[in-house]
Design a protein around this motif. Structure first.
Motif, PDB file in Angstrom:
ATOM      1  N   LEU A 198      -1.904 -10.925   1.855  1.00  0.00           N
ATOM      2  CA  LEU A 198      -2.225 -10.343   2.993  1.00  0.00           C
ATOM      3  C   LEU A 198      -1.074  -9.975   3.933  1.00  0.00           C
ATOM      4  N   THR A 229      -7.095 -14.042   0.108  1.00  0.00           N
ATOM      5  CA  THR A 229      -6.908 -12.524  -0.020  1.00  0.00           C
ATOM      6  C   THR A 229      -8.453 -12.009  -0.218  1.00  0.00           C
ATOM      7  N   TYR A 314      -3.825 -13.316   8.429  1.00  0.00           N
ATOM      8  CA  TYR A 314      -4.728 -12.936   9.648  1.00  0.00           C
ATOM      9  C   TYR A 314      -4.622 -14.049  10.665  1.00  0.00           C
TER      10      TYR A 314
END
Ligand SMILES: Cc1ncc(COP(=O)(O)O)c(C=O)c1O
Length: 376
Positions: A198, A229, A314
């Motif tokens: 990521l 991922t 994220y």
């Protein structure tokens, strides 16, 4: 429209993330899974495995091992041997096993994903924490503090790479400094690299800690999984890469009798993700970049809140100390937004926001966040 724009209703499902606020108008942007369906290739592989109909005890097939080796080679130029792999139902298990397998004090750096703090405690190991340094809007390692916190009793260093929650993709130079520290003090390094797929900044590359040199590989336990991922953490499939045979035996001995086999659906999903998830993954990264930029833009427009650039993951790590809230996460919940409270990561006054969701959900969440900040 991107496939990632599709809003899938997870309310009333088995979702831990959405279940926490069942029946309340609170958008959950806390626990680290994404509100996206798994890659089509993973869904196909799972359908095929389910059609087989028999779910006896299972283990990794040679083709799965090959897919792992090829993936690590292609993505990171990292060549590993099949016998270095130890399959696990999750990385948190791996962190706890590492603490049990290595006798002595444990060292880690805060803020940090909470199991880094609890695993030493559960394993009866003393824990030394070093604070990551924040200068010029960038988190980095304080090697002086690392030296001060390391004693003759320190045996294990828990590294989070990329780092949850600060979102840094540690550079080769930073890793080399950590490696030199580990060699000087003869530390085993357990490098949790669950977020390595990521990396959001196009100019950054993930460098596996163990790939720095053969000598470093010998003192490293790398924890990996397709789970973050490819958004399949609920399938419970992970693995450790442990090149040193003695260390590997110690790790496996600590697992005996308490760590179950990886479930067969997780194994099928892992192979499909590594072999066929590439296109889906490229689109995901582009989408997450857009989400990341939107979070950064909104946070920059709000008084009293700050965040550093998210290079990887994220997860946005937001400084709300200037708002002087007694309980920042509870304050956001009162405004319809469920975030993770920094105190769980060893950093009160901060919030972690998970932007792994469709943009419409994110925009709604950011509007709620703006209201929460205005009301502080
Ligand atoms: C750094 C890190 N390690 C481990 C995990 C969880 O791993 P698992 O679900 O495989 O136990 C997470 C989940 O957020 C994480 O961020």
């Amino acid at each position: 429209m991107s496939p990632f724009d599709t809003v899938i209703d997870r309310r009333g499902s088995d979702s831990f993330k959405w279940g926490k606020y069942a029946g309340r108008d609170i958008l959950p942007l806390w626990v680290a899974d994404m509100d996206f369906a798994a890659p089509p290739a993973v869904l196909d592989a799972l359908h095929r495995r389910i059609e087989h109909g028999v779910f006896g005890y299972g283990g990794p097939r040679p083709s799965l091992t090959e897919s792992v080796l090829a993936y690590l080679q292609d993505e990171y130029g990292w060549a590993i041997e099949p016998e270095w792999l130890v399959w696990l139902p999750g990385l948190v298990s791996g962190l706890n096993i590492a603490c049990r397998a290595v006798d002595g004090e444990v060292l880690t750096a805060t803020p940090i994903y909470p199991p880094f703090l609890s695993a030493p405690q559960f394993s009866g190991r003393p824990l030394k924490r070093v604070d990551l340094a924040l200068d010029a809007n960038r988190w980095h390692w304080d090697m002086t503090a690392m030296a001060q916190a390391t004693s003759a009793a320190t045996r294990l260093f828990l590294l989070c790479h990329p780092h949850n929650p600060v979102g840094r993709c540690w550079s080769r130079d930073e890793l080399l400094a950590l490696a030199e520290h580990a060699e000087r003090h003869d530390l085993v390094v357990c490098s949790d690299e669950i977020h390595c797929g990521l990396i959001l900044d196009p100019d950054k590359r993930h460098v596996p800690f163990a790939s720095l040199s053969p000598a470093i590989a010998q003192r490293t336990i790398t924890l990996l999984a397709p789970s973050k991922t490819f958004n399949i953490p609920g399938l419970g499939c992970a693995f450790a890469v442990i090149p040193d045979a003695t260390l590997r035996r110690r790790f496996e001995r600590a697992m005996h009798g308490i760590v179950p086999h990886v479930n067969v659906l997780g194994l099928a999903a892992c192979e499909a993700a590594f072999r066929h998830g590439g296109d889906w993954h490229r689109e995901l990264i582009a989408y997450l970049r857009g989400n990341r930029d939107r979070v950064a833009e909104v946070v920059a427009s709000l008084p009293g809140v700050h965040m550093t650039p998210v290079e990887a993951t994220y997860l946005a790590w937001i400084d709300v100390r200037d708002l002087h809230l007694a309980k920042p996460a509870a304050h956001c919940e009162a405004h319809g937004l469920g975030l993770s409270d920094g105190s769980d990561f060893g950093a009160p006054g901060w919030l972690r926001l998970n932007f792994g969701c469709p943009r419409a959900t994110l925009d709604d969440a950011l509007a709620r966040f703006s209201k929460a900040v205005a009301a502080a």
